[in-house]
Design an enzyme around this catalytic site. Structure first.
Site, PDB file in Angstrom:
ATOM      1  N   LYS A 124       1.018  -1.111  -0.056  1.00 57.17           N
ATOM      2  CA  LYS A 124      -0.048  -0.079   0.044  1.00 57.17           C
ATOM      3  C   LYS A 124       0.850   1.153   0.034  1.00 57.17           C
ATOM      4  CE  LYS A 124      -4.271   0.918   0.102  1.00 57.17           C
ATOM      5  NZ  LYS A 124      -5.396   0.339  -0.457  1.00 57.17           N
ATOM      6  N   ASP A 164      -6.902   4.349  -4.533  1.00 52.65           N
ATOM      7  CA  ASP A 164      -7.513   4.399  -3.398  1.00 52.65           C
ATOM      8  C   ASP A 164      -8.083   5.422  -3.026  1.00 52.65           C
ATOM      9  OD1 ASP A 164      -7.803   2.201  -1.004  1.00 52.65           O
ATOM     10  OD2 ASP A 164      -7.599   3.952  -0.049  1.00 52.65           O
ATOM     11  N   GLY A 235     -20.477   7.124   2.371  1.00 54.39           N
ATOM     12  CA  GLY A 235     -19.541   7.351   1.416  1.00 54.39           C
ATOM     13  C   GLY A 235     -20.168   7.726   0.203  1.00 54.39           C
ATOM     14  N   PHE A 236     -19.651   8.400  -0.804  1.00 55.86           N
ATOM     15  CA  PHE A 236     -20.437   8.476  -2.201  1.00 55.86           C
ATOM     16  C   PHE A 236     -19.171   8.439  -3.016  1.00 55.86           C
ATOM     17  CE2 PHE A 236     -19.209  12.966  -2.930  1.00 55.86           C
ATOM     18  CZ  PHE A 236     -18.756  13.442  -1.885  1.00 55.86           C
ATOM     19  N   GLY A 237     -18.292   7.579  -2.784  1.00 52.24           N
ATOM     20  CA  GLY A 237     -16.987   7.686  -3.725  1.00 52.24           C
ATOM     21  C   GLY A 237     -17.178   6.477  -4.580  1.00 52.24           C
ATOM     22  N   ALA A 240     -18.681   3.271  -3.006  1.00 47.78           N
ATOM     23  CA  ALA A 240     -20.196   3.509  -2.655  1.00 47.78           C
ATOM     24  C   ALA A 240     -20.896   3.414  -3.867  1.00 47.78           C
ATOM     25  CB  ALA A 240     -20.363   4.678  -2.012  1.00 47.78           C
ATOM     26  N   TRP A 241     -20.375   4.115  -4.915  1.00 52.16           N
ATOM     27  CA  TRP A 241     -21.307   4.094  -6.224  1.00 52.16           C
ATOM     28  C   TRP A 241     -21.509   2.808  -7.074  1.00 52.16           C
ATOM     29  CZ3 TRP A 241     -18.249   2.966 -10.783  1.00 52.16           C
ATOM     30  CH2 TRP A 241     -18.912   3.111 -12.106  1.00 52.16           C
TER      31      TRP A 241
END
Ligand code: NDP
Ligand code: 2IT
Length: 444
Positions: A124, A164, A235-237, A240-241
């Site tokens: 990472k 990420d 979230g709405f990233g 999440a989408w």
């Protein structure tokens, strides 16, 4: 050595790394019995070796902002464990990034990647860079500067990063462009690429789709399904989408999504153009989910988390430790049936324990969100073969990988009373393959 003595020793060696210790503790607690009863593992001291990264790079990332000021951020890459394949794992640009967070993510990635059954080690990287309010030019110069140091540590058979939090296709493009310029090689050295330049179809959707495939498998195992269920997602990233898209497709109704500013409650469900609008919000760099309620006229709860809503299914998809004990209690009191983690380690240990105690079906992130890195693995394969597969082929492979991960969790996580401890199942299944390999490869 007892398990607690072991954990104390790791904590003493890694002071000031709470997220890393949290991830280590969960894995060690669940694999300890399997580990200690395997003389080969113990003789090779696998557990003490596996909590130590193969190597870690920390470097200066200087860049020039639009006003001409020289700015400095700190860049990292943790090459955690390369036993079963080249290091693989995303890059995170977020102001909260530090060594502890990247070590926790890299450590989780070892077992996640092992679960996919593809040959990928764990790694990472990232930087403590805040993308909010940055111009296109600043994003490009920062991404390029980060790669200017990182490139010497990468290679399609050495270390293959991806996106990420804060790193999507745009940043991957700038990083790949710089890598190509420096090495004069067009290889699969990073995944999440654009379709025109070596990316895999379905990679953007893959994490979210995989989470929902896993969640559905868990429900099928319990004699149920997602159809007709209400769902809250944080979230709405990107993640999440993808999760909203697939959950809706399978007949569930997503009634809440959230951002750092609060959550929206949409009683009619997040569907159709509203799902597309999530992408628009994400790309706007405004970081507000309130725009959704302004546009579609539903309720917005400022400063609140979506765990207040009464739902059957909860899927945290934002970031680590976003769902605590109080949130878990609220969800349980409201009758939640299943919690599937979309983000990496979004539930605190106390919350996980509370769900398990209440017999809420619990799916850990390292199993449930493995579809993203699995599809990155498929991108690496396509790059190595110099061809691209179609959407159906990638989706089929993703689906079968998620079904197999679920199977592995059930196999290794079944308790004496017949219930399934998915945390234990995922950790043991992921650990075994890496531990066996480390023994096979000798003390290196
Ligand atoms: P995005 O950047 O697209 O979205 C992340 C969302 O979480 C944003 O709304 C962001 O808002 C919010 N967020 C990030 N950090 C924090 C924080 N410290 N506190 C509160 N909110 C925060 O990222 P992704 O959708 O790609 O990633 C979401 C999660 O899924 C992460 O845990 C990631 O590690 C995990 N994941 C991602 C995969 C992928 O393929 N992208 C694969 C597997 C897991 P803000 O920017 O304001 O913080
Ligand atoms: O946490 C993760 O698994 C990711 N961010 C995806 C990593 C990858 O290499 O695709």
């Amino acid at each position: 050595m007892t398990m607690n003595e072991f954990l104390d020793k790791v904590a003493a060696r890694n002071p000031g790394e709470p997220e890393f210790m949290q991830a280590v503790k969960e894995v060690v607690e669940t694999v300890w019995d399997a580990y200690i009863s395997n003389p080969r593992f113990v003789k090779a001291n696998v557990l003490e070796r596996i909590v130590e990264p193969d190597r870690t790079f920390i470097f200066r990332v200087p860049w020039v902002d639009d006003q001409g000021n020289v700015q400095v951020n700190r860049g990292y890459r943790v090459q955690f464990n390369g036993a079963i394949g080249p290091y693989k794992g995303g890059i995170r640009f977020h102001p909260s990034v530090n060594l502890s967070i990247l070590k926790f993510l890299g450590f989780e990635q070892i077992f996640k990647n092992s679960l996919t059954s593809l040959p990928m080690g764990g790694g990472k990287g990232g930087a403590d860079f805040d993308a909010q309010g940055k111009s296109e030019g600043e994003m490009m110069r920062f991404s390029q500067s980060y790669m200017l140091e990182l490139f010497r540590h990468l290679g399609p058979d050495t270390d293959v990063p991806a996106g990420d939090i804060g790193v999507g296709r745009r940043e991957v493009g700038y990083m790949f462009g710089m890598y190509k310029k420096l090495t004069n090689e067009h290889t699969g050295v990073i995944t999440g690429k654009g379709l025109n330049w070596g990316g895999s179809i379905m990679r953007p959707e893959a994490t979210g789709f995989g989470i929902i495939y896993f969640c559905e498998e868990q429900l099928i195992q319990a004699g149920d399904s997602l159809k007709g269920k209400t769902v809250a997602i944080s979230g709405f990233g990107q993640v999440a989408w993808g999760a909203v898209t697939k959950a809706t497709e399978l007949g569930a109704k997503v009634v809440a999504i959230s951002g750092p500013d609060g959550y929206i409650y949409d009683k009619d469900g997040v569907t159709g153009e509203k799902i597309d609008y999530m992408l628009e919000m994400r790309n706007s760099n405004r970081n507000r989910v309130q725009d959704y309620s302004d546009k579609f006229g539903c309720e917005f709860f400022a400063g609140k988390k979506p765990w207040d809503v009464k739902v059957d299914v909860a899927i945290p998809c934002a970031t680590q430790n976003e769902l605590n004990l109080d949130d878990a209690k609220k969800l349980i009191a409201n009758g939640v049936m299943i919690l599937t983690e979309g983000a990496n380690m979004p539930c605190t240990p106390e919350a996980v324990h509370e769900f398990q105690k209440a017999k809420v079906i619990f799916g850990p992130g390292k199993a449930a969100n493995a579809g993203g890195v699995a599809t990155s693995g498929l991108e690496m394969t396509q790059n190595a073969m110099h061809l691209s597969w179609g959407a159906d082929e990638v989706n089929e492979k993703l689906f079968s990988i998620m079904v197999n991960i679920h199977k592995a969790c059930v196999e290794h996580g079944r308790e004496k009373d017949g219930s399934i401890n998915y945390v234990k199942g995922a950790n043991i299944a992921g650990f075994m393959k890496v531990a066996e390999t480390m023994c096979d490869l000798g003390v290196v």
